[in-house]
Design a protein around this motif. Sequence first.
Motif, mmCIF file in Angstrom:
data_model
loop_
_atom_site.group_PDB
_atom_site.id
_atom_site.type_symbol
_atom_site.label_atom_id
_atom_site.label_comp_id
_atom_site.label_asym_id
_atom_site.label_seq_id
_atom_site.Cartn_x
_atom_site.Cartn_y
_atom_site.Cartn_z
ATOM 1 N N GLY A 59 0.797 -1.212 0.000
ATOM 2 C CA GLY A 59 0.000 0.000 0.000
ATOM 3 C C GLY A 59 0.830 1.263 0.000
ATOM 4 N N GLY A 60 2.149 1.135 0.268
ATOM 5 C CA GLY A 60 3.005 2.302 0.261
ATOM 6 C C GLY A 60 3.226 2.837 -1.141
ATOM 7 N N VAL A 61 3.304 4.154 -1.270
ATOM 8 C CA VAL A 61 3.506 4.807 -2.562
ATOM 9 C C VAL A 61 4.924 5.347 -2.624
ATOM 10 C CG1 VAL A 61 2.757 6.669 -4.103
ATOM 11 C CG2 VAL A 61 1.065 5.392 -2.762
ATOM 12 N N LEU A 62 5.666 4.969 -3.671
ATOM 13 C CA LEU A 62 7.072 5.313 -3.801
ATOM 14 C C LEU A 62 7.295 6.126 -5.070
ATOM 15 C CD1 LEU A 62 8.492 1.766 -2.989
ATOM 16 C CD2 LEU A 62 8.217 3.669 -1.403
ATOM 17 N N PRO A 63 7.944 7.291 -4.982
ATOM 18 C CA PRO A 63 8.240 8.075 -6.187
ATOM 19 C C PRO A 63 9.408 7.453 -6.955
ATOM 20 C CG PRO A 63 9.145 9.149 -4.254
ATOM 21 C CD PRO A 63 8.375 7.970 -3.747
ATOM 22 N N LEU A 64 9.413 7.673 -8.265
ATOM 23 C CA LEU A 64 10.494 7.179 -9.105
ATOM 24 C C LEU A 64 11.655 8.157 -9.100
ATOM 25 C CD1 LEU A 64 8.636 5.877 -12.295
ATOM 26 C CD2 LEU A 64 9.513 4.553 -10.390
ATOM 27 N N GLY A 65 12.865 7.604 -9.188
ATOM 28 C CA GLY A 65 14.052 8.421 -9.363
ATOM 29 C C GLY A 65 14.644 8.145 -10.732
ATOM 30 N N GLY A 66 15.724 8.848 -11.076
ATOM 31 C CA GLY A 66 16.319 8.646 -12.396
ATOM 32 C C GLY A 66 15.407 9.182 -13.471
ATOM 33 N N GLY A 107 4.048 -3.807 -7.990
ATOM 34 C CA GLY A 107 3.203 -2.666 -7.681
ATOM 35 C C GLY A 107 2.462 -2.175 -8.903
ATOM 36 N N GLU A 108 1.661 -1.135 -8.707
ATOM 37 C CA GLU A 108 0.911 -0.545 -9.803
ATOM 38 C C GLU A 108 1.315 0.919 -9.952
ATOM 39 O OE1 GLU A 108 -3.175 -0.806 -8.827
ATOM 40 O OE2 GLU A 108 -3.014 0.317 -6.944
ATOM 41 N N LEU A 109 1.321 1.372 -11.214
ATOM 42 C CA LEU A 109 1.643 2.775 -11.457
ATOM 43 C C LEU A 109 0.522 3.664 -10.934
ATOM 44 C CD1 LEU A 109 3.110 2.608 -15.084
ATOM 45 C CD2 LEU A 109 4.364 2.795 -12.928
ATOM 46 N N VAL A 110 0.889 4.738 -10.253
ATOM 47 C CA VAL A 110 -0.087 5.713 -9.753
ATOM 48 C C VAL A 110 0.433 7.107 -10.071
ATOM 49 C CG1 VAL A 110 -0.979 4.251 -7.908
ATOM 50 C CG2 VAL A 110 1.003 5.708 -7.473
ATOM 51 N N LEU A 111 -0.474 8.059 -10.122
ATOM 52 C CA LEU A 111 -0.117 9.445 -10.425
ATOM 53 C C LEU A 111 0.212 10.190 -9.137
ATOM 54 C CD1 LEU A 111 0.114 11.343 -12.873
ATOM 55 C CD2 LEU A 111 -2.245 12.049 -12.430
ATOM 56 N N ILE A 112 1.415 10.790 -9.099
ATOM 57 C CA ILE A 112 1.836 11.623 -7.977
ATOM 58 C C ILE A 112 2.058 13.029 -8.526
ATOM 59 C CG2 ILE A 112 3.512 11.955 -6.133
ATOM 60 C CD1 ILE A 112 4.249 9.025 -6.347
ATOM 61 N N ASP A 113 1.099 13.905 -8.310
ATOM 62 C CA ASP A 113 1.112 15.232 -8.921
ATOM 63 C C ASP A 113 1.152 15.069 -10.443
ATOM 64 O OD1 ASP A 113 0.959 16.536 -6.496
ATOM 65 O OD2 ASP A 113 3.127 16.515 -6.206
ATOM 66 N N GLU A 124 3.779 13.475 -12.031
ATOM 67 C CA GLU A 124 4.672 12.368 -12.371
ATOM 68 C C GLU A 124 4.102 11.067 -11.830
ATOM 69 O OE1 GLU A 124 8.303 13.703 -10.683
ATOM 70 O OE2 GLU A 124 8.860 14.910 -12.427
ATOM 71 N N LEU A 125 4.682 9.967 -12.305
ATOM 72 C CA LEU A 125 4.186 8.657 -11.900
ATOM 73 C C LEU A 125 5.070 8.052 -10.824
ATOM 74 C CD1 LEU A 125 3.192 7.068 -15.341
ATOM 75 C CD2 LEU A 125 1.702 8.060 -13.612
ATOM 76 N N GLY A 126 4.448 7.291 -9.954
ATOM 77 C CA GLY A 126 5.150 6.510 -8.939
ATOM 78 C C GLY A 126 4.580 5.111 -8.894
ATOM 79 N N VAL A 127 4.949 4.365 -7.847
ATOM 80 C CA VAL A 127 4.521 2.972 -7.734
ATOM 81 C C VAL A 127 3.870 2.755 -6.369
ATOM 82 C CG1 VAL A 127 5.255 0.559 -7.686
ATOM 83 C CG2 VAL A 127 6.349 2.185 -9.267
ATOM 84 N N ARG A 128 2.667 2.187 -6.357
ATOM 85 C CA ARG A 128 2.044 1.732 -5.114
ATOM 86 C C ARG A 128 2.327 0.243 -4.968
ATOM 87 N NH1 ARG A 128 -3.142 2.964 -5.825
ATOM 88 N NH2 ARG A 128 -3.190 4.818 -4.471
ATOM 89 N N VAL A 129 2.948 -0.153 -3.883
ATOM 90 C CA VAL A 129 3.342 -1.540 -3.659
ATOM 91 C C VAL A 129 2.099 -2.398 -3.411
ATOM 92 C CG1 VAL A 129 4.690 -3.106 -2.227
ATOM 93 C CG2 VAL A 129 5.569 -0.814 -2.747
ATOM 94 N N THR A 130 1.985 -3.505 -4.149
ATOM 95 C CA THR A 130 0.836 -4.413 -3.980
ATOM 96 C C THR A 130 1.237 -5.743 -3.396
ATOM 97 O OG1 THR A 130 1.094 -5.168 -6.277
ATOM 98 C CG2 THR A 130 -0.440 -3.348 -5.878
ATOM 99 N N SER A 131 2.500 -6.142 -3.537
ATOM 100 C CA SER A 131 2.957 -7.403 -2.960
ATOM 101 C C SER A 131 4.467 -7.334 -2.769
ATOM 102 C CB SER A 131 2.583 -8.611 -3.816
ATOM 103 O OG SER A 131 3.005 -8.423 -5.160
ATOM 104 N N ILE A 132 4.961 -8.026 -1.741
ATOM 105 C CA ILE A 132 6.374 -8.006 -1.385
ATOM 106 C C ILE A 132 6.875 -9.444 -1.295
ATOM 107 C CG2 ILE A 132 8.080 -7.284 0.345
ATOM 108 C CD1 ILE A 132 6.097 -5.121 1.219
ATOM 109 N N PHE A 133 8.076 -9.694 -1.802
ATOM 110 C CA PHE A 133 8.662 -11.036 -1.806
ATOM 111 C C PHE A 133 10.023 -10.990 -1.104
ATOM 112 C CE2 PHE A 133 6.139 -10.268 -5.582
ATOM 113 C CZ PHE A 133 5.197 -11.281 -5.524
ATOM 114 N N LEU A 134 10.028 -11.253 0.201
ATOM 115 C CA LEU A 134 11.264 -11.209 0.986
ATOM 116 C C LEU A 134 11.430 -12.504 1.758
ATOM 117 C CD1 LEU A 134 11.162 -7.573 2.443
ATOM 118 C CD2 LEU A 134 12.482 -8.390 0.501
#
Length: 404
Positions: free
Chosen positions: A247-254, A386-392, A394-404
């Motif tokens: 559910g966390g939203v992460l902005p893209l870098g680069g 994750g899924e692409l989401v709009l942050i202002d 620009e696009l970021g990623v909302r995490v939908t599943s984690i594999f650790l």
Amino acid sequence: MASASDHDEGEVDQPMSEAGPLGPLPQLSRRQVQWEQRLARIMPEGRLPTTSLGLKEIFGPVSSSSRAEVLWRPSGLGRPGLVAQFSWPRLSTRLAIGIETQVAHALVNRLLGDDRPPTEGRLQLTPVEWGVLTFLIARGLATSADQSGPLGPWDLLIDRTGPDPFDVRQLGSIVTVRWGIRVGDVDGSVRLWLPESLVTLWLDTEPSPDHDPGPAEFPRFRELSSHWRAEAGTIDLPRGVGTLRVGGVLPLGGSRLQGTPQSPSGPVELTTRVTGTPHRLWFSTEPVAGSGGLLLSLKSGVQRDSVLREGLAMNLPSTDPNAGPSQGAGALSPTDIPVTLTVELGRVNLTLSRLADLKPGEVVELGRHSREPVELTSGGRLVARGELVLIDTELGVRVTSIFL
């Protein structure tokens, strides 16, 4: 071209030999080589043969945006769109043609003079559209009834047209031929699924040329294959992957994506590592509008550069006898190590011959559905999806599943 992470249901992997400098080498049988050489003679440029099987009646004046791609497996059976299934009583077999949804909409729009908004290009076809396309296919078959191909007259019968996937049971091995096509401003794919038994029958029926080269004479290096990743940016995790949360939203870098999740825009690198060297090969690409990041348009030729290894700043246990508990052994968890994740829109397997033909303006299709999640990887290993989401803007990623 499907990657290991995007296999169609019922799909059988092509046999592979030991890995070479560009990855696993596909093992081609004599019949596979002979058939691809026959196809090359009837389609010198590999373009969609609209004059065969009455396809010109179906597609009209469309342009083929990519060369024919032959996959010796039932690829793309689960893609949405129009599936026209045929029976061939004279040869006791069946085959099918698949037209992706956005292309089917564009064909109907061209015929009826409609102007469908781009946002509706991936909606399911309506009953009216099914009827129009079924009529076009029936008319195409009627037009080709008096024509003859390598296996005799095109006396096929329509079993059904609709969204149902092609049923490949009891047909044995299946061969998929895929063409990228363009209808106006719409890009998509057309697939032909046919039993390998038809290929064998064609090769046995059609007289061989004076010199039909065997596998030993086929330029084997043209079929060296390599896996390419579509990298849309990076995500820095200075406190490690342990901070990832569903559910966390992460902005893209680069390189940063803009647009919308359904139609992202901006630079995407299609890249692969050269095994055993510190180098990588890459293309500069940009997602095709409305494709959901599934189709990439090349903006440059293949380029090569070195990949520098970055050191990790790890807080190793202190050897100071006066160190407090927080600095002692066991204070550091592997999930606390700073890491940079790569955001992958998808992957594609490219042969050397395909690479040699690629040039700016060509369209490459990734081995994933546009509605599937993107992948967050580290060193090529899957960490999260994750899924692409709009942050202002620009696009970021909302995490939908984690594999650790």
